[in-house]
Design a protein around this motif. Structure first.
Motif, mmCIF file in Angstrom:
data_model
loop_
_atom_site.group_PDB
_atom_site.id
_atom_site.type_symbol
_atom_site.label_atom_id
_atom_site.label_comp_id
_atom_site.label_asym_id
_atom_site.label_seq_id
_atom_site.Cartn_x
_atom_site.Cartn_y
_atom_site.Cartn_z
ATOM 1 N N SER A 39 0.828 -1.206 0.000
ATOM 2 C CA SER A 39 0.000 0.000 0.000
ATOM 3 C C SER A 39 0.861 1.255 0.000
ATOM 4 N N CYS A 40 1.416 1.622 1.175
ATOM 5 C CA CYS A 40 2.018 2.958 1.307
ATOM 6 C C CYS A 40 3.360 3.086 0.591
ATOM 7 N N GLU A 41 4.117 1.980 0.460
ATOM 8 C CA GLU A 41 5.455 1.973 -0.153
ATOM 9 C C GLU A 41 6.434 2.902 0.567
ATOM 10 N N GLN A 42 6.166 3.193 1.833
ATOM 11 C CA GLN A 42 7.040 4.079 2.594
ATOM 12 C C GLN A 42 7.436 3.501 3.958
ATOM 13 N N GLY A 43 7.044 2.270 4.227
ATOM 14 C CA GLY A 43 7.441 1.656 5.482
ATOM 15 C C GLY A 43 6.602 2.059 6.671
ATOM 16 N N PHE A 44 5.334 2.410 6.451
ATOM 17 C CA PHE A 44 4.476 2.861 7.538
ATOM 18 C C PHE A 44 3.291 1.948 7.818
ATOM 19 N N CYS A 45 2.661 1.407 6.773
ATOM 20 C CA CYS A 45 1.358 0.775 6.980
ATOM 21 C C CYS A 45 1.443 -0.694 7.367
ATOM 22 N N GLY A 46 2.489 -1.404 6.987
ATOM 23 C CA GLY A 46 2.642 -2.803 7.363
ATOM 24 C C GLY A 46 2.008 -3.787 6.408
ATOM 25 N N THR A 47 1.382 -3.310 5.326
ATOM 26 C CA THR A 47 0.696 -4.219 4.404
ATOM 27 C C THR A 47 1.651 -5.222 3.775
ATOM 28 N N CYS A 48 2.875 -4.825 3.489
ATOM 29 C CA CYS A 48 3.820 -5.686 2.772
ATOM 30 C C CYS A 48 4.733 -6.478 3.708
ATOM 31 N N GLN A 49 4.413 -6.539 4.977
ATOM 32 C CA GLN A 49 5.257 -7.252 5.939
ATOM 33 C C GLN A 49 5.378 -8.726 5.570
ATOM 34 N N ASP A 64 12.083 0.777 7.937
ATOM 35 C CA ASP A 64 10.686 1.135 8.143
ATOM 36 C C ASP A 64 10.529 2.003 9.385
ATOM 37 N N GLU A 65 9.322 2.519 9.577
ATOM 38 C CA GLU A 65 8.982 3.341 10.731
ATOM 39 C C GLU A 65 7.871 2.682 11.553
ATOM 40 N N LEU A 66 7.711 1.353 11.428
ATOM 41 C CA LEU A 66 6.555 0.703 12.016
ATOM 42 C C LEU A 66 6.884 -0.457 12.944
ATOM 43 N N LEU A 67 7.727 -1.377 12.504
ATOM 44 C CA LEU A 67 7.925 -2.622 13.239
ATOM 45 C C LEU A 67 8.613 -2.403 14.578
ATOM 46 N N THR A 68 8.234 -3.226 15.543
ATOM 47 C CA THR A 68 8.908 -3.224 16.833
ATOM 48 C C THR A 68 10.213 -4.012 16.723
ATOM 49 N N ASP A 69 11.074 -3.902 17.739
ATOM 50 C CA ASP A 69 12.320 -4.665 17.743
ATOM 51 C C ASP A 69 12.035 -6.161 17.688
ATOM 52 N N ALA A 70 10.995 -6.602 18.390
ATOM 53 C CA ALA A 70 10.654 -8.026 18.385
ATOM 54 C C ALA A 70 10.229 -8.473 16.994
ATOM 55 N N ARG A 126 11.084 -7.144 14.172
ATOM 56 C CA ARG A 126 12.217 -7.094 13.254
ATOM 57 C C ARG A 126 13.122 -8.315 13.385
ATOM 58 N N GLY A 127 12.921 -9.115 14.432
ATOM 59 C CA GLY A 127 13.724 -10.323 14.589
ATOM 60 C C GLY A 127 13.457 -11.354 13.514
ATOM 61 N N ASP A 128 12.238 -11.373 12.960
ATOM 62 C CA ASP A 128 11.926 -12.402 11.956
ATOM 63 C C ASP A 128 11.038 -11.900 10.832
ATOM 64 N N SER A 129 10.960 -10.580 10.633
ATOM 65 C CA SER A 129 10.134 -10.079 9.530
ATOM 66 C C SER A 129 10.673 -8.741 9.041
ATOM 67 N N MET A 130 10.137 -8.286 7.917
ATOM 68 C CA MET A 130 10.575 -7.023 7.328
ATOM 69 C C MET A 130 9.446 -6.445 6.499
#
Length: 343
Positions: A293-303, A315-321, A323-327
């Motif tokens: 969706s946003c293509e800016q690292g905010f909405c999480g649709t492409c996680q 990104d500006e969205l994911l928590t540290d936890a 980011r351990g296994d997703s992007m």
């Protein structure tokens, strides 16, 4: 009757207990807490809600405020933002600037950016009273923390997440604000801000370039410093005060970098991500139905889940936890030569 009276007393005691618990949460070092309907990992990150555009008003030159009404809407804390799904399907993020205690409506405001990516133009030209829209959230990556004092720097529309913070702090807290804009007519909620300052020296309003260095020269020890506004303003504040808390609605960095390979394990495909492209673009060339969706690292649709490799998270969205296994494949990249995704 005695049994009924007992039930009423017990119910009243339960209500008082819940109120006391909320007060303890709000005064704890962990406040604000994540919303109950917002999981800390996995997808979907928050449920979608339907709201009615109950009011649309121009509150400054080129700035439109929307009041979005719904039923029993999730509560939020100062600093939270909302994902707004526009009629075209675009998703954009807007800070909530109304009353956190109002569970019947959300209030957001957006400035028209003529040369932007189309979201603000769609809000200004197509969103009208009476329309139904979808929203997701609220989410808060800009929470109001407990501190001995507060220093705020806001530029233009960047006042929106700060306004609820000032209302929450009230007269009892020690705070001051630098609010700058092109001119007074372009600065939304200026009257509200000046009323909160009550004519004292808490609020400094600047038309044109602001003396950030001077304003931040005497930040008290233990103060929490917040900034939201144009990129140049945030860069200036961060350079002067690296521990500043920033609210960004544009990507911190571009998707550019070195080329690398991405293996899509379930699809049994290996792709090359060019230096000037993104993982999302490479993936969609092979799997065109991949959600984004946003293509800016905010909405999480492409996680997406990462099985192997080290990620350069942008990104500006994911928590540290998380980011351990997703992007978020729209902006993040590989730190090495290869990533393996569960796709």
């Amino acid at each position: 009757m005695p049994k009924l009276r007992t039930l009423v007393v017990v119910a009243g005691a339960a209500v008082l207990a819940r109120r006391a618990l909320r007060r303890r949460i709000r005064t704890s070092p962990l406040w604000p807490m994540p919303a109950l309907d917002e999981p800390t990992s996995g997808r979907p990150r928050s449920r979608a809600l339907r709201v009615l555009v109950a009011a649309r008003e121009e509150v400054a030159d080129g700035v439109v405020r929307l009041r979005l009404e719904g039923h029993d809407l999730p509560r939020w804390e100062p600093g939270a933002h909302l994902d707004l799904v526009l009629p075209s399907g675009l998703v954009r993020q807007y800070s909530l600037c109304g009353d956190p205690e109002d569970t019947s409506s959300y209030t957001v405001a957006t400035r028209l950016v003529p040369d932007g990516r189309g979201g603000s133009r769609e809000v200004h030209e197509q969103v009208r009273e009476g329309m139904e829209l979808e929203v997701r959230g609220p989410r808060n990556r800009f929470p109001l923390v407990e501190a001995e004092s507060y220093v705020f720097v806001a530029g233009g529309i960047g006042i929106t997440p700060v306004l609820p913070m000032l209302r929450a702090l009230g007269e009892g807290a020690e705070w001051r604000l630098l609010y700058c804009g092109r001119d007074r007519g372009s600065m939304p909620f200026l009257e509200d801000i000046e009323k909160l300052g009550r004519g004292g020296d808490r609020v400094t309003v600047v038309e044109g370039p602001a003396d950030v260095d001077g304003f931040l020269a005497d930040v008290p020890e233990g103060a929490a410093v917040y900034c939201c506004g144009p990129q140049g303003l945030m860069d200036a504040v961060e350079e002067r005060f690296p521990r500043v808390r920033l609210e960004r609605f544009a990507p911190r960095a571009s998707a550019d970098g070195d080329a690398f390979e991405v293996e899509l394990r379930r699809s049994r495909r290996t792709l090359t991500v060019a230096a000037d492209s993104s993982v999302l673009a490479a993936v969609r060339a092979e799997l065109p139905n991949t959600a984004y969706s946003c293509e800016q690292g905010f909405c999480g649709t492409c996680q997406q889940r990462v099985l192997e490799g080290e990620v350069d998270h942008r990104d500006e969205l994911l928590t540290d936890a998380e980011r351990g296994d997703s992007m978020l494949i729209c902006v993040s990249r590989a730190r090495g030569d290869r990533l393996v995704l569960d796709m």
